[in-house]
Each structure stands twice: as structure tokens, then as C-alpha cells.
Design a protein around this motif. Structure first.
Motif, PDB file in Angstrom:
ATOM      1  N   VAL A   1       0.835  -1.200   0.000  1.00 17.62           N
ATOM      2  CA  VAL A   1       0.000   0.000   0.000  1.00 17.62           C
ATOM      3  C   VAL A   1       0.872   1.253   0.000  1.00 17.62           C
ATOM      4  N   SER A   2       1.879   1.277   0.837  1.00 22.06           N
ATOM      5  CA  SER A   2       2.786   2.425   0.883  1.00 22.06           C
ATOM      6  C   SER A   2       3.487   2.620  -0.459  1.00 22.06           C
ATOM      7  N   SER A   3       3.836   1.529  -1.106  1.00 18.93           N
ATOM      8  CA  SER A   3       4.519   1.610  -2.393  1.00 18.93           C
ATOM      9  C   SER A   3       3.619   2.214  -3.463  1.00 18.93           C
ATOM     10  N   VAL A   4       2.375   1.774  -3.507  1.00 20.66           N
ATOM     11  CA  VAL A   4       1.436   2.308  -4.502  1.00 20.66           C
ATOM     12  C   VAL A   4       1.143   3.779  -4.212  1.00 20.66           C
ATOM     13  N   LEU A   5       0.928   4.124  -2.959  1.00 23.72           N
ATOM     14  CA  LEU A   5       0.664   5.521  -2.615  1.00 23.72           C
ATOM     15  C   LEU A   5       1.874   6.407  -2.931  1.00 23.72           C
ATOM     16  N   GLY A   6       3.051   5.911  -2.658  1.00 23.84           N
ATOM     17  CA  GLY A   6       4.263   6.671  -2.984  1.00 23.84           C
ATOM     18  C   GLY A   6       4.414   6.873  -4.480  1.00 23.84           C
ATOM     19  N   ALA A   7       4.135   5.831  -5.265  1.00 24.92           N
ATOM     20  CA  ALA A   7       4.221   5.953  -6.716  1.00 24.92           C
ATOM     21  C   ALA A   7       3.188   6.949  -7.236  1.00 24.92           C
ATOM     22  N   CYS A   8       1.988   6.927  -6.665  1.00 20.81           N
ATOM     23  CA  CYS A   8       0.955   7.881  -7.060  1.00 20.81           C
ATOM     24  C   CYS A   8       1.387   9.311  -6.728  1.00 20.81           C
ATOM     25  N   ALA A   9       1.980   9.495  -5.571  1.00 21.87           N
ATOM     26  CA  ALA A   9       2.435  10.830  -5.170  1.00 21.87           C
ATOM     27  C   ALA A   9       3.524  11.344  -6.107  1.00 21.87           C
ATOM     28  N   VAL A  10       4.456  10.493  -6.451  1.00 20.10           N
ATOM     29  CA  VAL A  10       5.525  10.898  -7.370  1.00 20.10           C
ATOM     30  C   VAL A  10       4.943  11.243  -8.738  1.00 20.10           C
ATOM     31  N   GLY A  11       4.015  10.434  -9.221  1.00 20.74           N
ATOM     32  CA  GLY A  11       3.379  10.714 -10.501  1.00 20.74           C
ATOM     33  C   GLY A  11       2.587  12.007 -10.478  1.00 20.74           C
ATOM     34  N   PHE A  12       1.894  12.273  -9.395  1.00 23.35           N
ATOM     35  CA  PHE A  12       1.123  13.512  -9.263  1.00 23.35           C
ATOM     36  C   PHE A  12       2.043  14.727  -9.290  1.00 23.35           C
ATOM     37  N   VAL A  13       3.111  14.686  -8.524  1.00 18.41           N
ATOM     38  CA  VAL A  13       4.050  15.814  -8.480  1.00 18.41           C
ATOM     39  C   VAL A  13       4.705  16.009  -9.846  1.00 18.41           C
ATOM     40  N   ALA A  14       5.101  14.922 -10.492  1.00 17.82           N
ATOM     41  CA  ALA A  14       5.711  15.040 -11.824  1.00 17.82           C
ATOM     42  C   ALA A  14       4.716  15.642 -12.810  1.00 17.82           C
ATOM     43  N   GLY A  15       3.466  15.209 -12.752  1.00 19.73           N
ATOM     44  CA  GLY A  15       2.442  15.766 -13.628  1.00 19.73           C
ATOM     45  C   GLY A  15       2.217  17.243 -13.385  1.00 19.73           C
ATOM     46  N   MET A  16       2.194  17.652 -12.139  1.00 17.33           N
ATOM     47  CA  MET A  16       2.006  19.072 -11.815  1.00 17.33           C
ATOM     48  C   MET A  16       3.192  19.900 -12.304  1.00 17.33           C
ATOM     49  N   LEU A  17       4.396  19.382 -12.158  1.00 17.38           N
ATOM     50  CA  LEU A  17       5.569  20.121 -12.620  1.00 17.38           C
ATOM     51  C   LEU A  17       5.561  20.267 -14.140  1.00 17.38           C
ATOM     52  N   LEU A  18       5.224  19.196 -14.839  1.00 18.52           N
ATOM     53  CA  LEU A  18       5.199  19.254 -16.296  1.00 18.52           C
ATOM     54  C   LEU A  18       4.051  20.142 -16.791  1.00 18.52           C
ATOM     55  N   ARG A  19       2.948  20.107 -16.104  1.00 21.26           N
ATOM     56  CA  ARG A  19       1.792  20.915 -16.502  1.00 21.26           C
ATOM     57  C   ARG A  19       2.067  22.396 -16.315  1.00 21.26           C
ATOM     58  N   SER A  20       2.814  22.748 -15.281  1.00 18.97           N
ATOM     59  CA  SER A  20       3.047  24.159 -14.978  1.00 18.97           C
ATOM     60  C   SER A  20       4.034  24.820 -15.936  1.00 18.97           C
ATOM     61  N   ARG A  21       4.719  24.061 -16.732  1.00 18.62           N
ATOM     62  CA  ARG A  21       5.715  24.643 -17.638  1.00 18.62           C
ATOM     63  C   ARG A  21       5.084  25.278 -18.878  1.00 18.62           C
ATOM     64  N   ARG A  22       3.900  24.906 -19.208  1.00 19.55           N
ATOM     65  CA  ARG A  22       3.163  25.455 -20.356  1.00 19.55           C
ATOM     66  C   ARG A  22       4.018  25.438 -21.618  1.00 19.55           C
ATOM     67  N   TRP A  23       4.330  24.284 -22.066  1.00 17.90           N
ATOM     68  CA  TRP A  23       5.186  24.071 -23.236  1.00 17.90           C
ATOM     69  C   TRP A  23       4.760  24.986 -24.315  1.00 17.90           C
TER      70      TRP A  23
END
Length: 70
Positions: A48-70
Motif C-alpha cells: 500500500v505504501s509503495s502504490v501511494l508513494g508511486a501515485c504521489a511521485v506521478g502527481f508531483v511530476a504531472g504538476m511540474l510538467l503541466r506548470s511549464r506550459r510548453w
């Protein structure tokens, strides 16, 4: 006249370099295998901790990529 020394013999130097490279490669391979085994053990013990951690990393990566406004 004395025979060639190890440092001036190209074949010997190449053999030495090859042996050093092979030893280094094996060391890196062993460390990588240990890291994979350790990670696998952690995921098996804490799924459970592994899946939640992976989700958190994916969420943060998505937010960082989204904020760059390519």
C-alpha cells in the motif's frame, strides 16, 4: 637491454585496462542487483505504501510538467 615493462607494453596495458573495466562492471552489476532485490522486498512488505508513494511521485511530476506550459 631489458625487456619492456608493463606500462610500456601496449598488450599488457590493454589487458590490465580490460580487467579493471570488467571488475568495475561486475561491481556495478552486483550493486544494481542488490538495489533491485531490496526494492522488491520493500514493495512486497509494504504494497500500500509503495502504490501511494508511486501515485504521489506521478502527481508531483504531472504538476511540474503541466506548470511549464510548453
Amino acid at each position: 637491454m631489458a625487456g619492456p615493462t608493463t606500462s610500456s607494453n601496449p598488450k599488457s596495458a590493454a589487458r590490465d585496462a580490460s580487467a579493471r573495466w570488467e571488475n568495475g562492471y561486475k561491481e556495478v552489476q552486483n550493486r544494481a542487483r542488490q538495489a533491485v532485490d531490496s526494492s522488491t522486498d520493500f514493495v512486497n512488505e509494504h504494497p500500500v505504501s509503495s502504490v501511494l508513494g508511486a501515485c504521489a511521485v506521478g502527481f508531483v511530476a504531472g504538476m511540474l510538467l503541466r506548470s511549464r506550459r510548453w
